[in-house]
Design an enzyme around this catalytic site. Structure first.
Site, PDB file in Angstrom:
ATOM      1  N   GLY A  76       0.831  -1.199   0.000  1.00 30.97           N
ATOM      2  CA  GLY A  76       0.000   0.000   0.000  1.00 30.97           C
ATOM      3  C   GLY A  76       0.868   1.253   0.000  1.00 30.97           C
ATOM      4  N   ASP A  77       0.212   2.403   0.074  1.00 37.04           N
ATOM      5  CA  ASP A  77       0.945   3.665   0.133  1.00 37.04           C
ATOM      6  C   ASP A  77       1.848   3.710   1.363  1.00 37.04           C
ATOM      7  OD1 ASP A  77      -0.196   4.838  -2.230  1.00 37.04           O
ATOM      8  OD2 ASP A  77      -2.066   5.048  -1.115  1.00 37.04           O
ATOM      9  N   SER A 108      -4.293  -2.040   0.793  1.00 37.92           N
ATOM     10  CA  SER A 108      -5.695  -1.625   0.696  1.00 37.92           C
ATOM     11  C   SER A 108      -5.789  -0.130   0.441  1.00 37.92           C
ATOM     12  CB  SER A 108      -6.459  -2.024   1.943  1.00 37.92           C
ATOM     13  OG  SER A 108      -5.647  -1.870   3.073  1.00 37.92           O
TER      14      SER A 108
HETATM   15  P1  ADP Z   1      -2.176  -1.219   3.524  1.00 34.97           P
HETATM   16  O1  ADP Z   1      -2.522  -0.365   2.356  1.00 34.97           O
HETATM   17  O2  ADP Z   1      -2.992  -2.471   3.533  1.00 34.97           O
HETATM   18  O3  ADP Z   1      -2.206  -0.483   4.804  1.00 34.97           O
HETATM   19  P2  ADP Z   1       0.736  -0.997   3.461  1.00 34.97           P
HETATM   20  O4  ADP Z   1       1.685  -1.620   2.506  1.00 34.97           O
HETATM   21  O5  ADP Z   1       0.521   0.458   3.352  1.00 34.97           O
HETATM   22  O6  ADP Z   1      -0.677  -1.741   3.296  1.00 34.97           O
HETATM   23  O7  ADP Z   1       1.258  -1.404   4.901  1.00 34.97           O
HETATM   24  C1  ADP Z   1       0.650  -1.168   6.080  1.00 34.97           C
HETATM   25  C2  ADP Z   1       1.661  -1.293   7.212  1.00 34.97           C
HETATM   26  O8  ADP Z   1       2.275  -2.563   7.239  1.00 34.97           O
HETATM   27  C3  ADP Z   1       2.813  -0.294   7.106  1.00 34.97           C
HETATM   28  O9  ADP Z   1       2.689   0.647   8.138  1.00 34.97           O
HETATM   29  C4  ADP Z   1       4.064  -1.147   7.319  1.00 34.97           C
HETATM   30  O10 ADP Z   1       4.896  -0.573   8.316  1.00 34.97           O
HETATM   31  C5  ADP Z   1       3.555  -2.422   7.852  1.00 34.97           C
HETATM   32  N1  ADP Z   1       4.384  -3.598   7.538  1.00 34.97           N
HETATM   33  C6  ADP Z   1       5.196  -3.806   6.490  1.00 34.97           C
HETATM   34  N2  ADP Z   1       5.735  -5.061   6.506  1.00 34.97           N
HETATM   35  C7  ADP Z   1       5.255  -5.641   7.633  1.00 34.97           C
HETATM   36  C8  ADP Z   1       5.424  -6.937   8.233  1.00 34.97           C
HETATM   37  N3  ADP Z   1       6.193  -7.873   7.655  1.00 34.97           N
HETATM   38  N4  ADP Z   1       4.748  -7.193   9.370  1.00 34.97           N
HETATM   39  C9  ADP Z   1       3.956  -6.278   9.939  1.00 34.97           C
HETATM   40  N5  ADP Z   1       3.743  -5.041   9.425  1.00 34.97           N
HETATM   41  C10 ADP Z   1       4.389  -4.720   8.286  1.00 34.97           C
END
Ligand code: ADP
Ligand code: MG
Length: 352
Positions: A76-77, A108
């Site tokens: 995601g962003d 998302s």
């Molecule tokens: P979404 O759009 O679903 O929120 P994102 O890619 O923006 O997806 O990520 C959401 C959060 O997931 C980010 O704040 C990031 O720090 C966190 N994140 C990334 N990798 C992991 C991981 N392996 N485990 C837990 N959180 C993670």
């Protein structure tokens, strides 16, 4: 002739960061779906899965800039935001932030990918996003200094307060629903009839004749041109700024047309036009109007409502009576005063 041949054979190499927990957890599957496009374009994709929140920031801070032609985020962003924070924390930030980025929508909240794909009049499919990356070239993207009294972020997309921030942040609870989680959380919030109190001040676009410049010398800090010092900002705003007082039913600022993939918030916005668009409803509206407004966000028709103001600006500040979280590119920021200023073309993103 020999030189030409070697040039053709020189391998293009990129780093692909995948957030395995982004969205409904299908980012890895999504990358498998598009990796043939990288192969066909003769790009060697080095894949890394993020292992924890903040991991992408760490990787970006340590990255050897010469190693990859660009860095792709599959998530995601929020994942891209983590990379940007990492690049901007480096001593050589002014070079690092020029590292071209790319995005494949495996989260998302994927406003940036949607804004970019719509700008080139394509459909919002991961394959098309991959195509933009492999066939594209580095294009400038605006980024914003976004700060409260104690911390500074760099954002590239949006700041949601009030209704949308609550929906965005509450909806973490409904993560298993994927995109639907925003809808469920929104309905709950409309029914709550909550209002948000505070003041929005901004520099009108016509008063900001010069494009926001950032310092570009290694080691120097990125400094805003228009924002007043944050400690002084509470009592007065600079000359030429305008002020709107709440209660607010709605506040969402964006530098791109779609701050989230299902909201066409600022139809005239583009990621490198140098402007922020604040979409605001600075009054109480009825339950019905609020519901209709929200439903029209998807098509961009909300801008036709008389209660909706669209403010075009380069710098603004938000002073809130409470200090609830706002959502900056999907991540939380608190504080009673929040300031934002856009830096035109600070970063680069792969696109056509
Ligand atoms: P979404 O759009 O679903 O929120 P994102 O890619 O923006 O997806 O990520 C959401 C959060 O997931 C980010 O704040 C990031 O720090 C966190 N994140 C990334 N990798 C992991 C991981 N392996 N485990 C837990 N959180 C993670
Ligand atoms: Mg813009």
């Amino acid at each position: 002739e020999e030189e030409i041949l070697t040039k053709i054979e020189v391998e293009r190499k990129c780093l692909v960061l995948i957030n395995p927990v982004g969205g409904t957890g299908n980012a890895l599957k999504m990358f498998k779906q598009v990796k043939g496009i990288f192969k066909a374009a003769r790009i060697n994709a080095i894949v890394k899965l993020t292992e924890h929140a903040g991991h992408a920031t760490e990787l970006a801070m340590e990255l050897d800039l010469k190693l990859y032609e660009f860095v792709v985020c599959v998530g995601g962003d929020g994942l891209l935001s983590e990379v940007v924070q990492g690049l901007m924390k480096r001593k050589d930030w002014s070079d690092a932030i020029q590292l071209p980025l790319g995005i494949i929508p495996g989260g998302s909240g994927n406003g940036l990918a949607k804004s970019m794909i719509k700008h080139v009049k394509e459909e919002f499919y991961p394959e098309n996003c991959a195509y933009l990356i492999v066939k594209g070239s580095p294009q400038p993207i605006d980024m914003m200094t976004t700060r409260n009294e104690t911390e500074t972020f760099i954002s590239f997309l949006s700041l949601a307060w009030a209704f949308i921030a609550d929906v965005d942040l509450d909806s973490e609870t409904y993560r298993f629903l994927g995109g639907l989680r925003f809808t469920v959380s929104a309905v709950a919030k409309v029914l709550s009839r909550k209002r948000w109190y505070g003041t929005v001040s901004y520099l009108p676009a016509d008063n900001a004749s010069s494009v926001s410049q950032y310092q570009h010398k290694d080691g120097t800090v990125l400094t805003p041109n228009f924002l007043p010092p944050i400690q002084k900002a509470k009592d007065s705003v600079p000359k030429g700024w305008k002020t709107i007082k709440g209660p607010f039913s709605f506040f969402w600022a964006t530098s791109a047309a779609y701050p989230s993939s299902d909201c066409y918030l600022a139809p005239q916005a583009h990621i490198n036009d140098g402007y922020i668009y604040i979409v605001v409803v600075p009054e109480n509206v009825s339950l019905l109007t609020q519901a209709k407004l929200l439903l029209s966000l998807e098509t961009g028709k909300h801008v036709e409502y008389p209660q909706v103001q669209v403010i075009k600006t380069r710098a603004y500040q938000l002073h809130r009576d409470d200090s609830e979280y706002v959502s900056v590119d999907g991540e939380r920021l608190s504080g009673s005063t929040i300031q934002v200023e856009i830096h035109r073309g600070l970063g680069r993103i792969m696109s056509l």
